[in-house]
Design a protein around this motif. Structure first.
Motif, PDB file in Angstrom:
ATOM      1  N   ARG A   1     -41.386  -9.875  16.232  1.00 28.05           N
ATOM      2  CA  ARG A   1     -42.414  -9.025  15.625  1.00 28.05           C
ATOM      3  C   ARG A   1     -43.812  -9.614  15.815  1.00 28.05           C
ATOM      4  O   ARG A   1     -44.793  -8.870  15.950  1.00 28.05           O
ATOM      5  CB  ARG A   1     -42.130  -8.844  14.130  1.00 28.05           C
ATOM      6  CG  ARG A   1     -41.108  -7.756  13.829  1.00 28.05           C
ATOM      7  CD  ARG A   1     -40.684  -7.826  12.367  1.00 28.05           C
ATOM      8  NE  ARG A   1     -40.155  -6.560  11.886  1.00 28.05           N
ATOM      9  CZ  ARG A   1     -38.961  -6.075  12.157  1.00 28.05           C
ATOM     10  NH1 ARG A   1     -38.152  -6.789  12.934  1.00 28.05           N
ATOM     11  NH2 ARG A   1     -38.556  -4.917  11.677  1.00 28.05           N
TER      12      ARG A   1
ATOM     13  N   ARG B   1     -38.461  -8.557  23.707  1.00 26.66           N
ATOM     14  CA  ARG B   1     -37.503  -7.924  22.801  1.00 26.66           C
ATOM     15  C   ARG B   1     -36.547  -8.946  22.190  1.00 26.66           C
ATOM     16  O   ARG B   1     -36.267  -9.989  22.775  1.00 26.66           O
ATOM     17  CB  ARG B   1     -36.696  -6.844  23.529  1.00 26.66           C
ATOM     18  CG  ARG B   1     -35.727  -7.397  24.561  1.00 26.66           C
ATOM     19  CD  ARG B   1     -34.844  -6.313  25.170  1.00 26.66           C
ATOM     20  NE  ARG B   1     -35.563  -5.515  26.136  1.00 26.66           N
ATOM     21  CZ  ARG B   1     -34.944  -4.744  27.050  1.00 26.66           C
ATOM     22  NH1 ARG B   1     -33.625  -4.683  27.058  1.00 26.66           N
ATOM     23  NH2 ARG B   1     -35.646  -4.040  27.909  1.00 26.66           N
TER      24      ARG B   1
ATOM     25  N   GLN C   1     -44.753  -0.257  16.801  1.00 25.02           N
ATOM     26  CA  GLN C   1     -43.950  -1.455  16.541  1.00 25.02           C
ATOM     27  C   GLN C   1     -44.013  -1.851  15.076  1.00 25.02           C
ATOM     28  O   GLN C   1     -43.039  -2.358  14.511  1.00 25.02           O
ATOM     29  CB  GLN C   1     -44.431  -2.605  17.427  1.00 25.02           C
ATOM     30  CG  GLN C   1     -44.123  -2.423  18.900  1.00 25.02           C
ATOM     31  CD  GLN C   1     -44.818  -3.453  19.773  1.00 25.02           C
ATOM     32  OE1 GLN C   1     -45.593  -4.270  19.289  1.00 25.02           O
ATOM     33  NE2 GLN C   1     -44.561  -3.409  21.070  1.00 25.02           N
TER      34      GLN C   1
ATOM     35  N   HIS D   1     -40.161   2.802  18.600  1.00 19.00           N
ATOM     36  CA  HIS D   1     -40.365   2.743  20.044  1.00 19.00           C
ATOM     37  C   HIS D   1     -40.878   4.101  20.509  1.00 19.00           C
ATOM     38  O   HIS D   1     -40.705   5.113  19.823  1.00 19.00           O
ATOM     39  CB  HIS D   1     -39.073   2.364  20.774  1.00 19.00           C
ATOM     40  CG  HIS D   1     -37.915   3.269  20.478  1.00 19.00           C
ATOM     41  ND1 HIS D   1     -37.048   3.037  19.429  1.00 19.00           N
ATOM     42  CD2 HIS D   1     -37.488   4.413  21.063  1.00 19.00           C
ATOM     43  CE1 HIS D   1     -36.134   3.983  19.387  1.00 19.00           C
ATOM     44  NE2 HIS D   1     -36.383   4.833  20.368  1.00 19.00           N
TER      45      HIS D   1
END
Length: 830
Positions: free
Chosen positions: A686, A709, A86, A91
Motif C-alpha cells: 500500500r 503488487r 488504490q 483497480h
C-alpha cells in the motif's frame, strides 16, 4: 428533488429486485444494479471509438484514452486517479473498441462518491497538455512495437486489408509514432477537438453494480450534472465490410511465430434474436453443440466466439446492421476442415428448432448475454448491459436484465440455412515463403487460396461419450484426512503430488475439465482447480451426482479422449511458452514458489496426500459410499503428508521469451509465513505501489507495464512483486531502476507520517474484516489451513491489527523489509 426521473417503475426480476433504469437530465442513462456485499463496480461507456477518428490520424482515439488518465482541472496530478482508486482497495482499466470507449473500476463501496466524481472530472475536464500527449504517444508506439510479436495484431491487420477501403474496419486503429507524427501542438489540438466532439452526456452510459449506498441518487445527481451536454455528430450508413470476391476466397498469412489458432468469419445474423442463442450453441461442449462436435472429431478442443455489430447510430433492434461473427479455434493449419464441419453443423442445427432445444445445467448461471459463463465474466456482462442501455434508450429494465427469448422456428431455420449456404471465410496461418502481398503498418505476409471444403464428419453422430466401463465399481476407498469445515452444499477433494509430477497433473486437470464440460449432468458447482502439483475438485453435495461424476472422471481413458487431452495440452504449452515476457516471468515465479520441476516427468504416481471437506451432517458411511468410484491409485497408503515446504528462491534467473521486449521481475519475499508477516507485506504494498508507478512509469518512462503488487500463496507464503516490461530499455536499465527503487524504499517508508500509516492500517483492517465476514471465505480459509498445514491462523489477523499502533506497524514493516532477500527473474530473447 433530484435530477433523475424513474424510467422503469415496474417490478423487476427477483435477482435484481431493486434495479433501476434512470435518464439523467444531462442526457446520460444510468442502470443501477444493487447487490449485497461490500464492493461496487462502475462501467462508464462513451459511444465513440477508433472508427470515428479522422482518417488522417489513425490511433487518435487510443491516444485520447491514454491521455485522459494524466490529469484534469480538479485533479491535475498525473498519478492522482491511480492513488485514489488504490486508496479504496480498488483497480481500474479502460478500453477502446471500434465504436465505444469504456472506463471501469471496482473498489470499496465507501469510495464510490469520490472515485466517480474523479472519473467524471477526468472525462469531462481533462487537461490534455502537450507534455502528456507527447509522453503517451511514445508509450503508444512502444505498445505497438511490442504487439508486432502478437499474432492477433497481424490477424486484425489482415482483416483491415481485406475490408472495403471505405469501411472503418479498413483503418489502422492501434496507433504508433508514424500515424500520430503530426507536430505536437497540432496533434494536441486534434486530441482536444476529438474529445470535445464526442465526450458529451448524451453519448454516455453508466452502469453501477454492487453495494450501492443509500444516497446513491444524490451522489449521481451531483456528479453527473458536471458533464457537458449538446448534440453529437451523426454517422453515415456503413457498407458491407467485405466485397463478394473477398468473401468467396480463403486466406493464409504468416505469423511472426507459430500461431496456435485458426479463424473463421461468418456474417453476423441480421435478426438480433438469433445471435445470443447461436453463440451459446456454438460454444456448447455437450450434445448438439458445435464445440462438442469439434472435440468429437478431434478437430479442436476450444472455441472462442465473438460478434461485432457495426451499426451507426442505430438501436440494437432498429433495422438491419452489418457485422461479423468471428470464431477462433485451436486448430492451426486446419481452417478449411473446421469450416466444413461448422457449415455442416449449421445446416443440421437449422432443422433442430429452438422450441425443441434441451435445457442444460449450464443455463443456470448467466454470461454477458444471459447464458453460462465463468465468474470473471462479471465485467463483460456490465459492458454488455451498458451497450444495450445506449442502443435501446426506451427499453425497460425488465427487458435489459431478462435472459434472451429464443427466436421463432422460422427465423432460426432461415438464418442458419443462410449462414450455412454463405459459408465461412477462413483465415489460417502458414509458415511458407510464397507470399507476395503484405499489409500496411504491420507488414504481415498474406495470400489468397481457393475455397475448398473437404468432406465433413457428421458431428451429431460422433459426439464423444464417457467410456462404457465408467459405471463399473472400482476398488473401495482408502484412508483420507477430513478437513474440519462447515459446509452445507459442497464436497471438496484435494490432492498434492511431489514437485516432479507437474506435467502429469496439468494433463489430468485438462482431461477432467474436458469430461466435465461434455457431461450433461454437470452443474455450475462442479469445478476443477489446479496449480502446479495441487489439484482440487469441487462437487455439489448430492450422493447420486457425486457417484456419477466420479465414475466418469475415474473411468479408464478411451483413445479419443486421450488424443483430445494431448492436443489441448500441447496447445496450452505452446501458449504458455509464447506468452508476453511479463506473463512468462510470472509463470516461472509461480513454478519456483511451488517447487515445481519440469524435467524427468513421468506418469502420474500416487499423491503425497488427499484431503476431503464434506458436510458435517454426513455419516462416514455416506462419505465412503459417495467416494467409492475413485480408484485406489489416486490415494496414498497413509494420511501423512510427506511434501516438504519449498525453500524461498534467491538470486536471479534468466527466462527465454518469444517476445522481443525486455521484462524484469523482482520478488521480495516476507521472511516468514506468519500472519504478522502477511499483514506487514500488505501494508508495504500500500505504501510503495503509487511511488513505484510514479517513478518508473511516469517519471522515468521505462515501459507501459509497471506494476507493484502483493502476492499471497495458499500455503501462507507472501511477497511483493515489482514488475517492469519495456520495448526499448535493456536489462541493465531495468535492473538499475528496480535496484534504485529498493534502495530508496526504506526512506519512503520512514518518511511517511504516522497519519499516513494510520490511514493505510484502517483501510487494511476494513479489508481483512470483509474477508473474514464474506460468504464462503471461512471455508476457503480453513481449507487452506488444513490443506497446507497452517493450523491456528484463522483469527490471528484482526487482533493484531487492533493491538499494534501505527508506529509499531511502521517499525515491524521496516524490520522485516531489511531482512528480505530479493529474487529476480529477467527475460532473454529466445
Amino acid at each position: 428533488m433530484t435530477a433523475f426521473t424513474v424510467h422503469d417503475p415496474r417490478r423487476l426480476p427477483q435477482s435484481h429486485s431493486r434495479a433501476r433504469l434512470y435518464h439523467h437530465e444531462s442526457g446520460l442513462r444510468t442502470l443501477l444494479l444493487p447487490e449485497p456485499g461490500s464492493r461496487v463496480t462502475a462501467v462508464l461507456q462513451i459511444g465513440v471509438g477508433s472508427h470515428d477518428e479522422p482518417e488522417t490520424r489513425p490511433g487518435l482515439a487510443h491516444l485520447l484514452e491514454h491521455v485522459l488518465f494524466t490529469g484534469s482541472e480538479r485533479y491535475p496530478d498525473v498519478h492522482h486517479f491511480a492513488r485514489r482508486i488504490q486508496g479504496w482497495n480498488g483497480h481500474y482499466n479502460a478500453s477502446t473498441l471500434d465504436d465505444t470507449m469504456a472506463f471501469f473500476f471496482t473498489m470499496d463501496a465507501e469510495g464510490l462518491a469520490p472515485c466517480l466524481a474523479h472519473l467524471i472530472d477526468m472525462l469531462s475536464r481533462p487537461l490534455l497538455t502537450e507534455e502528456s500527449v507527447a509522453r503517451e504517444r511514445r508509450i503508444l508506439d512502444a505498445e505497438f512495437r511490442t504487439r508486432l510479436a502478437d499474432p492477433r495484431l497481424h490477424r486484425q491487420a489482415l482483416l483491415a486489408r481485406l475490408a472495403r477501403p471505405s469501411h472503418p474496419l479498413a483503418r489502422f486503429t492501434a496507433g504508433n509514432a508514424h500515424s500520430l507524427s503530426a507536430p505536437l501542438t497540432s496533434l494536441t489540438g486534434e486530441v482536444r477537438a476529438f474529445h470535445a466532439c464526442w465526450f458529451r452526456a448524451g453519448n454516455m452510459t453508466l452502469v453501477l453494480q454492487g453495494a450501492l449506498p443509500d444516497n446513491v441518487d444524490g451522489v449521481l445527481a451531483e456528479t453527473l450534472s458536471r458533464l457537458p451536454s449538446g448534440p453529437i455528430p451523426s454517422r453515415p450508413p456503413l457498407p458491407t465490410a467485405f466485397p463478394s470476391d473477398i468473401q468467396q476466397q480463403d486466406w493464409l498469412w504468416r505469423a511472426p511465430r507459430s500461431d496456435t489458432s485458426c479463424t473463421l468469419l461468418f456474417p453476423l445474423p441480421e435478426d438480433e434474436r438469433v445471435w445470443p442463442w447461436l453463440r451459446h450453441w456454438l460454444r456448447e461442449p455437450g450434445h448438439h453443440g458445435a464445440l462438442g462436435g469439434l472435440r468429437a472429431t478431434g478437430m479442436a478442443s476450444t472455441i472462442t466466439v465473438t460478434g461485432q455489430r457495426r451499426s451507426r447510430n442505430q438501436g440494437l433492434n432498429q433495422g438491419l446492421s452489418q457485422g461479423e461473427c468471428l470464431i477462433e479455434l485451436d486448430a492451426p493449419g486446419r481452417g478449411q476442415e473446421a469450416a466444413a464441419l461448422l457449415e455442416h453443423w449449421l445446416s443440421r442445427m437449422a432443422a433442430y428448432v429452438p422450441s425443441r432445444w434441451p435445457s442444460t445445467a449450464r443455463l443456470a448461471t448467466p454470461n454477458p448475454e444471459g447464458f453460462p459463463a465463468p465468474p470473471d465474466a462479471r465485467l463483460a456482462r456490465l459492458c454488455y448491459l451498458a451497450h444495450r442501455v445506449a442502443g435501446e434508450p426506451e427499453t425497460d429494465a425488465d427487458t435489459l436484465l431478462a435472459p434472451p427469448a429464443p427466436p421463432d422456428d422460422h427465423t432460426w431455420h432461415n438464418t442458419l440455412r443462410g449462414l450455412s449456404d454463405t459459408g465461412a471465410m477462413v483465415i489460417d496461418h502458414d509458415n511458407g515463403r510464397d507470399f507476395t502481398r503484405f499489409t500496411p503498418w504491420t507488414g504481415t505476409p498474406y495470400r489468397a487460396i481457393p475455397r475448398q471444403r473437404p468432406a465433413a464428419t457428421d458431428p451429431f453422430q460422433t459426439l464423444l461419450a464417457p467410456s462404457a466401463t465408467a459405471t463399473a465399481a472400482p476398488p473401495s476407498l482408502k484412508t483420507l484426512t477430513r478437513v474440519p469445515v462447515d459446509t452445507e452444499d459442497t464436497l471438496r477433494l484435494g490432492w498434492r503430488w511431489p514437485g516432479d509430477q507437474t506435467i502429469a497433473v496439468e494433463r489430468l486437470s485438462l482431461h477432467w475439465r474436458l469430461l466435465l464440460e461434455h457431461a450433461p449432468f454437470t452443474g455450475p458447482k462442479v469445478r476443477v482447480h489446479q496449480s502446479g502439483t495441487k489439484l482440487i475438485l469441487d462437487l455439489a453435495a448430492d450422493g447420486t451426482a457425486i457417484r456419477t461424476t466420479l465414475a466418469t472422471l475415474f473411468a479408464p481413458t478411451d483413445a479419443p479422449w486421450e488424443r483430445l487431452t494431448e492436443h489441448r495440452h500441447r496447445i496450452w504449452c505452446r501458449q504458455q511458452d509464447a506468452a508476453a515476457p511479463a506473463h512468462r516471468l510470472l509463470q516461472v515465479l509461480r513454478d519456483r514458489l511451488d517447487g515445481v520441476t519440469r524435467e524427468n516427468q513421468g506418469p502420474l504416481s500416487s499423491p503425497a496426500s488427499l484431503y476431503c471437506a464434506y458436510p458435517r451432517t454426513w455419516p462416514e458411511t455416506r462419505l465412503a459410499t459417495g467416494l467409492s468410484p475413485i480408484t485406489a491409485r489416486f490415494f496414498p497408503d497413509t494420511a501423512t503428508d510427506t511434501t516438504l515446504a519449498t525453500a524461498i528462491p534467491t538470486g536471479q534467473q534468466a527466462v527465454p521469451c518469444a517476445y522481443p521486449d525486455h521484462a524484469r521481475l523482482l520478488y521480495l519475499p516476507a521472511p516468514h509465513r506468519h500472519a504478522l508477516d502477511r499483514l506487514c507485506w500488505r501494508l508495504l504494498q500500500r505504501h510503495l505501489a503509487a511511488p513505484f508507478y510514479q517513478q518508473l512509469r511516469l517519471r522515468q518512462q521505462l515501459g507501459y507495464w509497471v506494476d507493484c503488487r502483493y502476492q499471497e500463496e495458499a500455503d501462507g507464503r507472501c511477497g511483493l512483486l515489482l514488475l517492469v516490461q519495456s520495448p526499448d530499455h535493456g536489462q541493465r536499465v531495468l535492473q538499475a531502476a528496480l535496484s534504485g527503487f529498493l534502495e530508496n524504499a526504506g526512506a519512503l517508508l520512514t518518511a511517511a507520517s504516522l497519519d499516513d500509516w494510520q490511514r493505510t492500517i484502517r483501510s487494511l483492517r476494513a479489508e481483512v474484516e470483509r474477508e473474514h465476514s464474506a460468504s464462503g471465505y471461512p471455508f476457503e480459509q480453513r481449507w487452506n489451513q488444513a490443506f497446507y498445514q497452517r493450523p491456528g491462523e484463522a483469527d490471528a489477523e484482526l487482533p493484531l491489527l487492533d493491538r499494534l499502533t501505527a508506529k509499531n506497524w511502521r517499525d515491524e514493516v521496516l524490520e522485516r523489509y531489511a531482512l528480505a532477500l530479493p529474487f529476480t527473474l529477467y527475460s532473454i530473447a529466445g
